[in-house]
Design an enzyme around this catalytic site. Structure first.
Site, PDB file in Angstrom:
ATOM      1  N   GLU A 324       0.841  -1.195   0.000  1.00 50.22           N
ATOM      2  CA  GLU A 324       0.000   0.000   0.000  1.00 50.22           C
ATOM      3  C   GLU A 324       0.877   1.247   0.000  1.00 50.22           C
ATOM      4  O   GLU A 324       1.695   1.432   0.903  1.00 50.22           O
ATOM      5  CB  GLU A 324      -0.909   0.025   1.233  1.00 50.22           C
ATOM      6  CG  GLU A 324      -1.927  -1.091   1.287  1.00 50.22           C
ATOM      7  CD  GLU A 324      -2.780  -1.041   2.548  1.00 50.22           C
ATOM      8  OE1 GLU A 324      -3.905  -1.558   2.508  1.00 50.22           O
ATOM      9  OE2 GLU A 324      -2.324  -0.497   3.574  1.00 50.22           O
ATOM     10  N   CYS A 325       0.706   2.090  -1.005  1.00 51.57           N
ATOM     11  CA  CYS A 325       1.392   3.386  -1.097  1.00 51.57           C
ATOM     12  C   CYS A 325       2.915   3.210  -1.011  1.00 51.57           C
ATOM     13  O   CYS A 325       3.547   2.846  -1.982  1.00 51.57           O
ATOM     14  CB  CYS A 325       0.848   4.350  -0.042  1.00 51.57           C
ATOM     15  SG  CYS A 325       1.196   6.081  -0.386  1.00 51.57           S
ATOM     16  N   GLY A 326       3.525   3.463   0.133  1.00 51.59           N
ATOM     17  CA  GLY A 326       4.959   3.251   0.261  1.00 51.59           C
ATOM     18  C   GLY A 326       5.342   1.813  -0.021  1.00 51.59           C
ATOM     19  O   GLY A 326       6.416   1.527  -0.567  1.00 51.59           O
TER      20      GLY A 326
END
EC number: 6.3.5.11
Length: 444
Positions: A324-326
């Site tokens: 997720e994201c990072g």
């Protein structure tokens, strides 16, 4: 259940500093369970550090009413007090003509009284006008007390006393906090420190800031609350006997507590490690990489080849991975920081992550999992926050259609390869019926 909500007249009034200080003071001799309204990872870290208990998020866009009540009851069943910090102003929500997503919605749903933090800097009678406006806007919201912040001195304090006594009869002034630039969080900290960086010295100044608040009067407000909330486990339970590798350090720290507990409820042993500090990828049947600040530790992450090569090997073996994201950026082939320096990443996906000047979010997301999604099915709700963009190969395969939000490109999100999914969307495990099901089935 005893409890109250700390809200503000808007962003920037000091409610996070005040709330964190109050949480720390109230936790001396009490078990205090903290919550944060809205999609926020930073504030709950301060709450966790202040109380010694994992803080939770309550979001009426991602979670339905029964789930929110259940989360509060379940997390608080051994606590003496619940404290909810609001998001933005008391009445700001998902839309301009409704209160879904707002602090007011959560307060009404739980039956908790509201303590309103007011930035009283340069205000006297106008502070009374603001308070009365908030009191009358929605009669179903019980504003039980106010905290006047940024009071500049004795003369200012005296004028506020007169204004409150004259125009706000019946409103309890719980405290007047002097204007204080030293003992506040400050924007230099928000978004740059994570749970693993905290020390007690970060909390003690916030205690001093909140010290003028009358805790006995505050507890009196909390004790007037008689909320009866369900406290059963909100998770689907199974015995899978699986293991999940979950990085938790200063680079990867954005996880909803419920997501970890959801995995554990499915019989998955969560094995945490610190890749930014050089720790190797644990032996596991799956991996879950949350968001955080991998760009600040890109050199360390890039040099941890056991971690990155291990992710690639897991993907090749068909083990489930969610980034997720990072975490998504870590699953790309490279990451370029704001200075333009490029770092090699895991290469699970043929894509490059680059940090950009423009910012998008935080924004709520509505997505639909496509048939090729190995982990999820049906409609999904989440939120996203972009300081970067992912440049995927033109033939890249995606497993989410975005109905609301930005995603990776062209209304698509969720790069997919074998059983690995990388997405900008942060999901809350309790926003769907059985969040861990796809992990278990893919691992088997």
């Amino acid at each position: 259940m005893k409890g109250f909500v700390v809200s503000g007249t808007g962003s920037g009034v000091g409610k996070t500093s005040v709330t964190t200080g109050l949480l720390s003071l109230l936790s001396k001799g009490r078990k205090v369970q903290a919550f944060k309204a809205g999609p926020d990872f930073i504030d709950p870290m301060y709450h966790t550090a202040a109380t010694g208990r994992p803080a939770r998020n309550l979001d009426s866009f991602m979670l339905d009413d029964d789930t929110i009540r259940n989360v509060v009851g379940y997390a608080s069943k051994d606590a003496d007090l619940c404290v909810v910090e609001g998001v933005r102003g008391l009445y700001e929500g998902f839309a301009g003509d409704g209160d879904v997503g707002s602090t007011a919605y959560v307060a009404k749903l739980l039956g908790f009284p509201v303590v309103l933090v007011v930035d009283a800097g340069s205000l006297t009678r106008s502070a009374a006008a603001i308070i009365n406006g908030f009191r009358s806007f929605d009669p179903e919201v019980k504003i039980a007390g106010v905290i006047l912040n940024k009071v500049s001195g004795r003369q200012h304090s005296d004028k506020l006393d007169v204004a409150m006594e004259t125009y706000c009869k019946g409103v309890k002034v719980l405290g007047k906090i002097p204007k204080d630039r030293e003992n506040t969080l400050g924007q230099r900290h928000l978004g740059l420190q994570t749970l693993h960086s905290f020390e007690q010295k970060e909390i003690e100044p916030l205690e001093r800031l909140a010290d003028p608040v009358d805790l006995d009067m505050l507890m009196g407000i909390a004790e007037e609350c008689t909320a009866d909330l369900p406290d059963s486990s909100p998770y689907v339970r199974r015995r899978s006997g699986l293991k999940a590798a979950v990085p938790m350090d200063d680079a990867y720290s954005f996880y909803y507590r419920e997501n970890i507990e959801c995995l554990e409820a499915s019989g998955i042993e969560v094995r945490t490690f610190r890749p930014a500090d050089g720790e190797h990828l644990p032996d596991a049947d799956m991996a879950y990489l949350g968001g955080g600040y991998p760009e600040l530790y890109a050199d360390r992450i890039s040099s941890n080849r056991d971690f990155l090569d291990g992710l690639e090997n897991m993907c090749a073996e068909g083990k489930p991975i969610l980034g997720e994201c990072g975490g998504l950026m870590t699953l790309c082939s490279s990451m370029t920081d704001k200075s333009g320096k490029e770092y090699r990443m895991s290469g699970v996906f043929d894509a490059k992550a680059e940090f950009v000047d423009k910012r998008h979010g935080p924004t709520y997301v509505l997505a639909e999992a496509k048939g090729n999604n190995p982990l999820f099915s049906g409609p999904m709700r989440g939120h996203e926050y972009h300081y970067s963009e992912v440049l995927a190969h033109e033939d890249a395969e995606f497993c989410f259609d975005i109905r609301r939000g930005l995603g990776i490109r062209d209304g698509k999100d969720g790069l997919v390869r074998n059983n690995a999914v990388g997405t900008y969307m942060h999901q809350h495990a309790l926003s769907c019926d059985d969040w861990a099901k796809g992990f278990v089935e893919s691992a088997r």
